[in-house]
Enzyme design. Structure first.
Site, PDB file in Angstrom:
ATOM      1  N   GLY A 164       0.868  -1.179   0.000  1.00 27.32           N
ATOM      2  CA  GLY A 164       0.000   0.000   0.000  1.00 27.32           C
ATOM      3  C   GLY A 164       0.905   1.228   0.000  1.00 27.32           C
ATOM      4  O   GLY A 164       1.954   1.218   0.635  1.00 27.32           O
TER       5      GLY A 164
ATOM      6  N   ARG B 263       0.805  -4.643  -4.750  1.00 23.82           N
ATOM      7  CA  ARG B 263       1.208  -5.948  -4.222  1.00 23.82           C
ATOM      8  C   ARG B 263       1.356  -6.897  -5.412  1.00 23.82           C
ATOM      9  O   ARG B 263       0.658  -6.752  -6.413  1.00 23.82           O
ATOM     10  CB  ARG B 263       0.151  -6.476  -3.245  1.00 23.82           C
ATOM     11  CG  ARG B 263      -0.171  -5.449  -2.162  1.00 23.82           C
ATOM     12  CD  ARG B 263      -1.238  -5.918  -1.205  1.00 23.82           C
ATOM     13  NE  ARG B 263      -1.905  -4.777  -0.571  1.00 23.82           N
ATOM     14  CZ  ARG B 263      -1.399  -4.056   0.415  1.00 23.82           C
ATOM     15  NH1 ARG B 263      -0.220  -4.359   0.905  1.00 23.82           N
ATOM     16  NH2 ARG B 263      -2.049  -3.030   0.928  1.00 23.82           N
TER      17      ARG B 263
ATOM     18  N   ASP C 278       6.048  -4.466   6.152  1.00 21.02           N
ATOM     19  CA  ASP C 278       6.516  -5.747   6.624  1.00 21.02           C
ATOM     20  C   ASP C 278       6.745  -6.775   5.503  1.00 21.02           C
ATOM     21  O   ASP C 278       7.810  -7.405   5.396  1.00 21.02           O
ATOM     22  CB  ASP C 278       5.408  -6.251   7.572  1.00 21.02           C
ATOM     23  CG  ASP C 278       5.883  -7.362   8.438  1.00 21.02           C
ATOM     24  OD1 ASP C 278       7.100  -7.441   8.648  1.00 21.02           O
ATOM     25  OD2 ASP C 278       5.035  -8.155   8.880  1.00 21.02           O
TER      26      ASP C 278
ATOM     27  N   THR D 117       5.233   2.480   5.426  1.00 22.32           N
ATOM     28  CA  THR D 117       3.858   2.003   5.433  1.00 22.32           C
ATOM     29  C   THR D 117       3.071   2.746   6.495  1.00 22.32           C
ATOM     30  O   THR D 117       3.613   3.027   7.573  1.00 22.32           O
ATOM     31  CB  THR D 117       3.774   0.493   5.724  1.00 22.32           C
ATOM     32  OG1 THR D 117       2.417   0.157   6.078  1.00 22.32           O
ATOM     33  CG2 THR D 117       4.660   0.056   6.883  1.00 22.32           C
TER      34      THR D 117
ATOM     35  N   ASP E 121       0.907   1.525   8.278  1.00 24.96           N
ATOM     36  CA  ASP E 121       0.531   0.603   9.363  1.00 24.96           C
ATOM     37  C   ASP E 121       1.497   0.616  10.552  1.00 24.96           C
ATOM     38  O   ASP E 121       1.157   0.154  11.631  1.00 24.96           O
ATOM     39  CB  ASP E 121       0.449  -0.839   8.826  1.00 24.96           C
ATOM     40  CG  ASP E 121      -0.576  -0.967   7.725  1.00 24.96           C
ATOM     41  OD1 ASP E 121      -1.510  -0.149   7.698  1.00 24.96           O
ATOM     42  OD2 ASP E 121      -0.446  -1.882   6.891  1.00 24.96           O
TER      43      ASP E 121
ATOM     44  N   ASP F  31       4.045  -1.266  10.925  1.00 23.66           N
ATOM     45  CA  ASP F  31       4.168  -2.676  11.326  1.00 23.66           C
ATOM     46  C   ASP F  31       5.496  -3.314  10.891  1.00 23.66           C
ATOM     47  O   ASP F  31       5.562  -4.521  10.668  1.00 23.66           O
ATOM     48  CB  ASP F  31       2.983  -3.488  10.769  1.00 23.66           C
ATOM     49  CG  ASP F  31       3.003  -3.561   9.253  1.00 23.66           C
ATOM     50  OD1 ASP F  31       3.793  -2.826   8.623  1.00 23.66           O
ATOM     51  OD2 ASP F  31       2.231  -4.350   8.690  1.00 23.66           O
TER      52      ASP F  31
ATOM     53  N   ARG G  85      -3.985  -2.692   9.131  1.00 24.28           N
ATOM     54  CA  ARG G  85      -3.813  -4.127   8.869  1.00 24.28           C
ATOM     55  C   ARG G  85      -3.913  -4.884  10.190  1.00 24.28           C
ATOM     56  O   ARG G  85      -4.959  -4.818  10.817  1.00 24.28           O
ATOM     57  CB  ARG G  85      -2.473  -4.383   8.174  1.00 24.28           C
ATOM     58  CG  ARG G  85      -2.452  -5.672   7.373  1.00 24.28           C
ATOM     59  CD  ARG G  85      -1.285  -5.697   6.423  1.00 24.28           C
ATOM     60  NE  ARG G  85      -1.629  -5.084   5.169  1.00 24.28           N
ATOM     61  CZ  ARG G  85      -2.027  -5.766   4.090  1.00 24.28           C
ATOM     62  NH1 ARG G  85      -2.091  -7.079   4.120  1.00 24.28           N
ATOM     63  NH2 ARG G  85      -2.344  -5.164   2.979  1.00 24.28           N
TER      64      ARG G  85
HETATM   65  O1  F6P Z   1      -0.805  -1.588   4.245  1.00 21.47           O
HETATM   66  C1  F6P Z   1      -1.460  -0.372   4.128  1.00 21.47           C
HETATM   67  C2  F6P Z   1      -2.942  -0.571   4.083  1.00 21.47           C
HETATM   68  O2  F6P Z   1      -3.558   0.673   3.875  1.00 21.47           O
HETATM   69  C3  F6P Z   1      -3.560  -1.272   5.283  1.00 21.47           C
HETATM   70  O3  F6P Z   1      -3.764  -0.407   6.364  1.00 21.47           O
HETATM   71  C4  F6P Z   1      -4.810  -1.815   4.709  1.00 21.47           C
HETATM   72  O4  F6P Z   1      -5.251  -2.955   5.420  1.00 21.47           O
HETATM   73  C5  F6P Z   1      -4.397  -2.201   3.315  1.00 21.47           C
HETATM   74  O5  F6P Z   1      -3.270  -1.403   2.999  1.00 21.47           O
HETATM   75  C6  F6P Z   1      -5.416  -2.004   2.247  1.00 21.47           C
HETATM   76  O6  F6P Z   1      -4.867  -2.526   1.089  1.00 21.47           O
HETATM   77  P1  F6P Z   1      -5.390  -2.240  -0.354  1.00 21.47           P
HETATM   78  O7  F6P Z   1      -5.140  -0.800  -0.657  1.00 21.47           O
HETATM   79  O8  F6P Z   1      -4.609  -3.149  -1.217  1.00 21.47           O
HETATM   80  O9  F6P Z   1      -6.852  -2.541  -0.323  1.00 21.47           O
END
Ligand code: F6P
Length: 326
Positions: free
Chosen positions: A13, A74, A105, A127, A129, A131, A173
């Protein structure tokens, strides 16, 4: 003599401060006689050789922008050991000497996978998060948590005026930091995080205590993946015969200009990463430890356990006289 080339990508993200870090890497690299090639869209862009040379002209205006000018994402393919091999050929084709990976992470784990393929890699914790266990903070967390505070502040104004109960779901997350910090700093009454599991019944009971204590309009901040807050809102309304609104803060948290703290961290980690390339310190994470940038080997970084800030949580408990049992 051939100029050394740094590859860079932003993975997972996106996070505010990615662009500040990209600009820092590009300008620091150029000043030291290095070139930069970006792989667009994270590890997937690397596997598909979606590359673009980055000069200081390209990054001129991006320093204070959210998102990532080289796109993020991702990659399922990257988790496949066979498909991952392709990264090596792509880097060789682009004459890349070392790769800088910005991400959370999962991206740190991905960086170790690349190191195991023989690639010289440096990971930067980036990030919302927060994390990345080996680093006290990641680029993006401060801005996202501030955005969550802003959002809760604004919504609280209308909730309190209408004497409604408010439930807000925030991101993170499986890390409760955005919820904990934004909940405390928006004067929320109840905070629900994965590190301190609580039952739905307990949350509803705590709301009841707030109402009894003449808080007509309590706020509950819930980290994502804990509960369906719309379901809880229905139960709260049925139990207390009082209006309750549930909102999901969502991607609002991930946008906007990075705060001073995130810009500073982006600069410190970006400069450190380029210096790693210059000195040949590869296979490391540029972690923040006790307010210093420390280089942590990737092997150690992926084994590190996240240290939850019990002290901050207990300050909240003392502040609110909040019960921690289920
Ligand atoms: O890792 C960052 C984040 O925003 C998390 O807080 C959240 O769970 C996730 O990405 C959402 O992912 P995506 O944008 O792929 O839906």
């Amino acid at each position: 003599m051939k100029k050394k080339i740094i590859g860079i990508l932003t993975s997972g993200g996106d996070a505010q401060g990615m662009n500040a870090c990209i600009k820092t890497v590009v300008t620091t690299a150029e000043r030291n006689g290095l070139e930069v090639v970006a792989f667009l869209g994270g590890f997937q862009g690397l596997l598909e050789n979606k590359s673009k040379k980055l000069t200081s002209e390209d990054v001129d205006l991006c320093f204070n922008l959210g998102g990532s000018i080289i796109y993020a994402g991702r990659s399922k393919d990257f988790t496949d050991e066979q498909k991952r091999q392709k990264a090596k050929d792509v880097l060789r084709k682009n004459k890349v000497d070392a790769l800088i990976v910005l991400g959370g992470d999962g991206s740190v784990r991905g960086s170790l996978d690349l190191k195991n393929l023989g690639i010289d890699v440096i990971a930067i914790p980036c990030t919302i998060d927060n994390d990345v266990p080996c680093s006290d903070r990641s680029i993006g967390f401060d801005t996202a948590a501030n955005n969550a505070v802003d959002l809760i502040d604004n919504v609280q104004e209308t909730m309190k005026t209408n004497r409604r109960i408010l439930l807000v779901e925030v991101m993170g997350r499986y890390c409760g930091d955005i919820a904990l910090y934004s909940g405390m700093c928006s004067e929320s009454d109840i905070i629900v995080i994965p590190e301190k599991k609580q039952s739905a019944e307990k949350i509803i009971r705590e709301i009841g205590k707030q109402l009894k204590a003449h808080n007509d309009s309590p706020t509950v901040v819930v980290a994502e993946h804990q509960f369906d807050i719309n379901e809880i809102a229905k139960k709260v309304e049925a139990t207390y015969k009082k209006e309750c609104r549930a909102i999901i803060a969502g991607y609002y948290q991930r946008g906007g200009k990075p705060t001073m703290q995130d810009r500073l961290l982006a600069i410190r980690m970006g400069v450190s990463a380029v210096e790693c390339v210059l000195s040949g310190a590869f296979g490391v994470v540029t972690a923040l430890k006790d307010d210093n940038i420390k280089l942590i080997p990737l092997e150690k970084a992926v084994k590190a356990k996240r240290k939850f800030r019990e002290d901050v949580w207990h300050t909240f408990i003392r502040l609110k006289k909040y019960e921690t049992y289920n």
